[in-house]
Design a protein around this motif. Structure first.
Motif, PDB file in Angstrom:
ATOM      1  N   ASP A  57      33.273  41.934  48.840  1.00 19.04           N
ATOM      2  CA  ASP A  57      33.665  42.630  47.621  1.00 19.04           C
ATOM      3  C   ASP A  57      33.769  41.624  46.462  1.00 19.04           C
ATOM      4  N   VAL A  58      33.353  42.032  45.291  1.00 22.38           N
ATOM      5  CA  VAL A  58      33.443  41.185  44.109  1.00 22.38           C
ATOM      6  C   VAL A  58      34.777  41.464  43.419  1.00 22.38           C
ATOM      7  N   ALA A  59      35.717  40.536  43.588  1.00 23.37           N
ATOM      8  CA  ALA A  59      37.042  40.706  43.003  1.00 23.37           C
ATOM      9  C   ALA A  59      36.993  40.384  41.517  1.00 23.37           C
ATOM     10  N   PRO A  60      37.640  41.211  40.668  1.00 20.94           N
ATOM     11  CA  PRO A  60      37.669  40.901  39.234  1.00 20.94           C
ATOM     12  C   PRO A  60      38.486  39.649  38.964  1.00 20.94           C
ATOM     13  N   ALA A  61      38.104  38.924  37.940  1.00 18.42           N
ATOM     14  CA  ALA A  61      38.824  37.701  37.586  1.00 18.42           C
ATOM     15  C   ALA A  61      40.195  38.041  37.022  1.00 18.42           C
ATOM     16  N   PRO A  62      41.215  37.252  37.344  1.00 13.63           N
ATOM     17  CA  PRO A  62      42.518  37.485  36.724  1.00 13.63           C
ATOM     18  C   PRO A  62      42.449  37.178  35.227  1.00 13.63           C
ATOM     19  N   PRO A  63      43.278  37.805  34.431  1.00 16.21           N
ATOM     20  CA  PRO A  63      44.389  38.685  34.806  1.00 16.21           C
ATOM     21  C   PRO A  63      43.990  40.136  35.086  1.00 16.21           C
ATOM     22  N   ALA A  64      42.694  40.465  35.065  1.00 21.62           N
ATOM     23  CA  ALA A  64      42.274  41.841  35.335  1.00 21.62           C
ATOM     24  C   ALA A  64      42.492  42.217  36.796  1.00 21.62           C
ATOM     25  N   GLY A  65      42.426  41.248  37.712  1.00 18.14           N
ATOM     26  CA  GLY A  65      42.605  41.503  39.135  1.00 18.14           C
ATOM     27  C   GLY A  65      43.537  40.476  39.749  1.00 18.14           C
ATOM     28  N   PRO A  66      43.887  40.647  41.036  1.00 19.75           N
ATOM     29  CA  PRO A  66      44.785  39.698  41.703  1.00 19.75           C
ATOM     30  C   PRO A  66      44.147  38.320  41.829  1.00 19.75           C
ATOM     31  N   GLU A  67      44.967  37.305  41.730  1.00 19.60           N
ATOM     32  CA  GLU A  67      44.482  35.926  41.707  1.00 19.60           C
ATOM     33  C   GLU A  67      43.971  35.455  43.062  1.00 19.60           C
ATOM     34  N   PRO A 103      36.698  32.894  29.045  1.00 16.97           N
ATOM     35  CA  PRO A 103      37.083  31.653  28.352  1.00 16.97           C
ATOM     36  C   PRO A 103      38.538  31.718  27.904  1.00 16.97           C
ATOM     37  N   PRO A 104      39.142  30.561  27.684  1.00 11.43           N
ATOM     38  CA  PRO A 104      40.543  30.578  27.238  1.00 11.43           C
ATOM     39  C   PRO A 104      40.663  31.075  25.811  1.00 11.43           C
ATOM     40  N   GLY A 123      47.485  28.556  30.936  1.00 16.14           N
ATOM     41  CA  GLY A 123      47.234  29.271  32.191  1.00 16.14           C
ATOM     42  C   GLY A 123      45.803  29.145  32.652  1.00 16.14           C
ATOM     43  N   TRP A 124      44.877  29.140  31.706  1.00 13.67           N
ATOM     44  CA  TRP A 124      43.458  29.013  32.047  1.00 13.67           C
ATOM     45  C   TRP A 124      43.172  27.680  32.706  1.00 13.67           C
ATOM     46  N   SER A 125      43.736  26.605  32.177  1.00  9.64           N
ATOM     47  CA  SER A 125      43.482  25.282  32.754  1.00  9.64           C
ATOM     48  C   SER A 125      44.080  25.164  34.154  1.00  9.64           C
ATOM     49  N   VAL A 126      45.230  25.765  34.372  1.00  6.83           N
ATOM     50  CA  VAL A 126      45.817  25.762  35.716  1.00  6.83           C
ATOM     51  C   VAL A 126      44.917  26.512  36.686  1.00  6.83           C
ATOM     52  N   LEU A 152      38.109  20.737  25.856  1.00  5.80           N
ATOM     53  CA  LEU A 152      39.377  20.436  25.193  1.00  5.80           C
ATOM     54  C   LEU A 152      40.529  21.158  25.882  1.00  5.80           C
ATOM     55  N   ALA A 153      40.293  22.392  26.330  1.00  8.20           N
ATOM     56  CA  ALA A 153      41.341  23.128  27.050  1.00  8.20           C
ATOM     57  C   ALA A 153      41.706  22.412  28.347  1.00  8.20           C
TER      58      ALA A 153
END
Length: 220
Positions: A57-67, A103-104, A123-126, A152-153
């Motif tokens: 299954d193709v899981a959506p990227a967070p924050p749209a889906g679970p991490e 992207p951030p 959050g994006w960099s983490v 840079l992010a």
């Protein structure tokens, strides 16, 4: 080395699960040195992917889906992709490409751009750091494109992690900076002294692995 780990383990199932968790870093000694992958090691990695098959299954990227499922899907993609690269086919099943990471968003006080609506750079960099197992030579895809688009992010994220004394996160993000350095992307932060500082200030097996890979990337 991988095959021996599985053969000598009291619980071979747990050993195979460990390979899955380590992901593409299982191949780091091969990818970073140019050595050939031993056939028995390739078989052990392939067995880990068939005994514990990745989700299709193709899981959506967070924050749209679970991490969790999304992160694991990308790590599995990295493992399967490198295995196929090194063995001319791997398991014979092409890995599913998970959803890309948006992207951030722009830092506070800076003009909005293509990242509008995405999570901010901290959050994006983490999250990118959690995918540091993909920061290896021979791997390239949407996550790598995201790193190229926001160096840079990543530099800000690594600096923030060091200031917070969150050295494991700093080491993971530093791997992406080292990978970008190897890729020829201009950086706002020199990754070499960053990695050296992290090594001096903290320890642990996982951190040692991340900084060793980063050092090898920088000097390659």
């Amino acid at each position: 080395m991988v095959a021996e780990h599985v053969e000598q383990a009291e619980d071979p199932g747990a050993a195979l699960a460990a390979i899955r968790i380590l992901g593409a870093d299982t191949f780091a000694p091969v990818l970073l040195t140019g050595e050939a992958l031993a056939p028995q090691d390739a078989e052990a990695v392939a067995l880990s992917l068939t005994a514990l098959p990745p989700s299709r299954d193709v899981a959506p990227a967070p924050p749209a889906g679970p991490e969790g499922p999304w992160l694991m899907a990308w790590r599995d993609w990295g493992t399967a992709t490198v295995l196929a690269l090194l063995t001319d086919g791997g398991t014979g099943v092409p890995p599913t490409v998970p959803a890309p990471l948006p992207p951030p968003g722009p830092p506070q006080g800076e003009p909005a751009g293509s990242g509008t609506g995405a999570e901010g750079w901290p959050g994006w960099s983490v999250r990118m750091g959690q995918l540091s197992t993909l920061a290896l030579p021979g791997l390239d895809g949407p996550i790598h494109d995201a790193a190229r688009a926001a160096p840079l992010a990543l530099a800000r994220g690594a600096t923030r992690a060091v200031l917070r004394r969150d050295y494991p996160t700093a080491a993971r993000i530093a791997r992406w900076l080292a990978w970008l350095h190897t890729d020829g992307v201009p950086l706002a932060l020199d990754p070499a002294p960053l990695v050296e500082h992290i090594e001096v200030m903290a320890g642990g097996d996982r951190l040692a692995l991340d900084t060793a890979i980063a050092r090898r990337l920088i000097t390659s």
